[in-house]
Structures are given as C-alpha cells and as structure tokens.
Scaffold this motif. Structure first.
Motif, PDB file in Angstrom:
ATOM      1  N   VAL A 166      -1.964  -2.342  -3.780  1.00  0.00           N
ATOM      2  CA  VAL A 166      -3.391  -2.452  -3.505  1.00  0.00           C
ATOM      3  C   VAL A 166      -4.070  -1.085  -3.570  1.00  0.00           C
ATOM      4  N   SER A 167      -3.342  -0.016  -3.233  1.00  0.00           N
ATOM      5  CA  SER A 167      -3.951   1.316  -3.264  1.00  0.00           C
ATOM      6  C   SER A 167      -4.225   1.784  -4.696  1.00  0.00           C
ATOM      7  N   LYS A 168      -3.565   1.199  -5.679  1.00  0.00           N
ATOM      8  CA  LYS A 168      -3.796   1.553  -7.088  1.00  0.00           C
ATOM      9  C   LYS A 168      -4.744   0.584  -7.792  1.00  0.00           C
ATOM     10  N   ASN A 169      -4.902  -0.611  -7.226  1.00  0.00           N
ATOM     11  CA  ASN A 169      -5.756  -1.628  -7.840  1.00  0.00           C
ATOM     12  C   ASN A 169      -6.557  -2.305  -6.728  1.00  0.00           C
ATOM     13  N   LEU A 170      -7.761  -1.806  -6.497  1.00  0.00           N
ATOM     14  CA  LEU A 170      -8.570  -2.294  -5.377  1.00  0.00           C
ATOM     15  C   LEU A 170      -9.022  -3.742  -5.542  1.00  0.00           C
ATOM     16  N   SER A 171      -8.984  -4.281  -6.742  1.00  0.00           N
ATOM     17  CA  SER A 171      -9.352  -5.690  -6.923  1.00  0.00           C
ATOM     18  C   SER A 171      -8.346  -6.621  -6.253  1.00  0.00           C
ATOM     19  N   VAL A 188      -0.574  -5.911   4.756  1.00  0.00           N
ATOM     20  CA  VAL A 188       0.571  -5.751   3.862  1.00  0.00           C
ATOM     21  C   VAL A 188       1.740  -5.300   4.710  1.00  0.00           C
ATOM     22  N   ALA A 189       2.930  -5.497   4.376  1.00  0.00           N
ATOM     23  CA  ALA A 189       3.498  -6.084   3.188  1.00  0.00           C
ATOM     24  C   ALA A 189       3.310  -7.610   3.222  1.00  0.00           C
ATOM     25  N   MET A 190       2.920  -8.148   2.075  1.00  0.00           N
ATOM     26  CA  MET A 190       2.697  -9.576   1.979  1.00  0.00           C
ATOM     27  C   MET A 190       3.431 -10.093   0.753  1.00  0.00           C
ATOM     28  N   PHE A 191       4.263 -11.110   0.968  1.00  0.00           N
ATOM     29  CA  PHE A 191       5.011 -11.747  -0.119  1.00  0.00           C
ATOM     30  C   PHE A 191       4.235 -12.975  -0.582  1.00  0.00           C
ATOM     31  N   ASP A 192       4.115 -13.123  -1.884  1.00  0.00           N
ATOM     32  CA  ASP A 192       3.502 -14.300  -2.487  1.00  0.00           C
ATOM     33  C   ASP A 192       4.564 -14.912  -3.405  1.00  0.00           C
ATOM     34  N   PHE A 193       5.166 -15.997  -2.958  1.00  0.00           N
ATOM     35  CA  PHE A 193       6.254 -16.659  -3.670  1.00  0.00           C
ATOM     36  C   PHE A 193       5.727 -17.992  -4.174  1.00  0.00           C
ATOM     37  N   TYR A 194       5.806 -18.211  -5.465  1.00  0.00           N
ATOM     38  CA  TYR A 194       5.204 -19.403  -6.029  1.00  0.00           C
ATOM     39  C   TYR A 194       5.941 -19.831  -7.297  1.00  0.00           C
ATOM     40  N   ASP A 241       6.437  -0.518   6.167  1.00  0.00           N
ATOM     41  CA  ASP A 241       7.025  -1.860   6.032  1.00  0.00           C
ATOM     42  C   ASP A 241       7.141  -2.247   4.562  1.00  0.00           C
ATOM     43  N   CYS A 242       6.191  -1.792   3.763  1.00  0.00           N
ATOM     44  CA  CYS A 242       6.226  -2.077   2.323  1.00  0.00           C
ATOM     45  C   CYS A 242       7.429  -1.400   1.676  1.00  0.00           C
ATOM     46  N   GLU A 243       7.677  -0.157   2.056  1.00  0.00           N
ATOM     47  CA  GLU A 243       8.824   0.573   1.523  1.00  0.00           C
ATOM     48  C   GLU A 243      10.132  -0.107   1.920  1.00  0.00           C
ATOM     49  N   ASP A 244      10.220  -0.571   3.167  1.00  0.00           N
ATOM     50  CA  ASP A 244      11.415  -1.294   3.613  1.00  0.00           C
ATOM     51  C   ASP A 244      11.608  -2.588   2.818  1.00  0.00           C
ATOM     52  N   ALA A 245      10.509  -3.296   2.571  1.00  0.00           N
ATOM     53  CA  ALA A 245      10.588  -4.554   1.812  1.00  0.00           C
ATOM     54  C   ALA A 245      11.072  -4.286   0.388  1.00  0.00           C
ATOM     55  N   LYS A 246      10.547  -3.232  -0.254  1.00  0.00           N
ATOM     56  CA  LYS A 246      10.970  -2.893  -1.614  1.00  0.00           C
ATOM     57  C   LYS A 246      12.443  -2.487  -1.653  1.00  0.00           C
ATOM     58  N   ARG A 273       0.873  -1.175   0.000  1.00  0.00           N
ATOM     59  CA  ARG A 273       0.000   0.000   0.000  1.00  0.00           C
ATOM     60  C   ARG A 273       0.910   1.226   0.000  1.00  0.00           C
ATOM     61  N   LEU A 274       0.423   2.301  -0.562  1.00  0.00           N
ATOM     62  CA  LEU A 274       1.196   3.524  -0.703  1.00  0.00           C
ATOM     63  C   LEU A 274       1.673   4.070   0.641  1.00  0.00           C
ATOM     64  N   THR A 275       0.879   3.937   1.692  1.00  0.00           N
ATOM     65  CA  THR A 275       1.189   4.527   3.000  1.00  0.00           C
ATOM     66  C   THR A 275       1.826   3.548   3.981  1.00  0.00           C
ATOM     67  N   CYS A 276       2.359   2.447   3.489  1.00  0.00           N
ATOM     68  CA  CYS A 276       2.886   1.385   4.354  1.00  0.00           C
ATOM     69  C   CYS A 276       4.414   1.472   4.471  1.00  0.00           C
TER      70      CYS A 276
END
Length: 78
Positions: free
Chosen positions: A37-42, A56-62, A17-22, A12-15
């Motif tokens: 998610v803040s740019k694509n609500l689906s 968030v931050a959520m990693f999806d590794f597959y 932890d997300c910035e640290d992960a990136k 999310r734009l205001t997260c």
C-alpha cells in the motif's frame, strides 16, 4: 479442471506484522502477491472495500472465476 486459488497480502513498508507474514509465507513456499500500500496508494480503496478498514497485514484469499474476477473472498488481518 483444477481450482485456481490466489493469495494477496496487503502490506505497508513500516509494518512489522507484514514482514513476519512475508517471512512465514516465503519459508513455507506459499505463493502470494505482495500488495504494498505504501507504493500504490490506490490499494487503500481495496483495503476499505474488502475488510472495511485500512489495517495491514491483510490476507485476501480467493478463487478466480471463469471471467478472472475474484469470487469467494476470505480475509484476515493481524
């Protein structure tokens, strides 16, 4: 044949932890797809389905299977 693994980072734009992960992923040259998610609500529905919440931050590794579907998901959030 080489295995093809994918990493998606739900953010999310205001997260902070997300910035640290990136920053971590970028500094270690780890390729990932930023799912903001803040740019694509689906993507909210994906968050509810994959880990069962909207944190968030959520990693999806597959690994993509031969039909290009996600197989063997592993997820983590801060």
């Amino acid at each position: 044949m080489e295995d093809k693994f994918e990493l998606e980072l739900y953010t999310r734009l205001t997260c902070p932890d997300c910035e640290d992960a990136k920053k971590y992923l970028n500094s270690n040259r780890i390729h990932y797809a930023d799912q903001d998610v803040s740019k694509n609500l689906s993507l909210e529905e994906d968050l509810k389905e994959i880990p069962g919440n909207r944190i968030v931050a959520m990693f999806d590794f597959y690994k993509k299977d031969y039909s290009a579907k996600k197989a063997g998901q592993i997820f983590y959030w801060f």
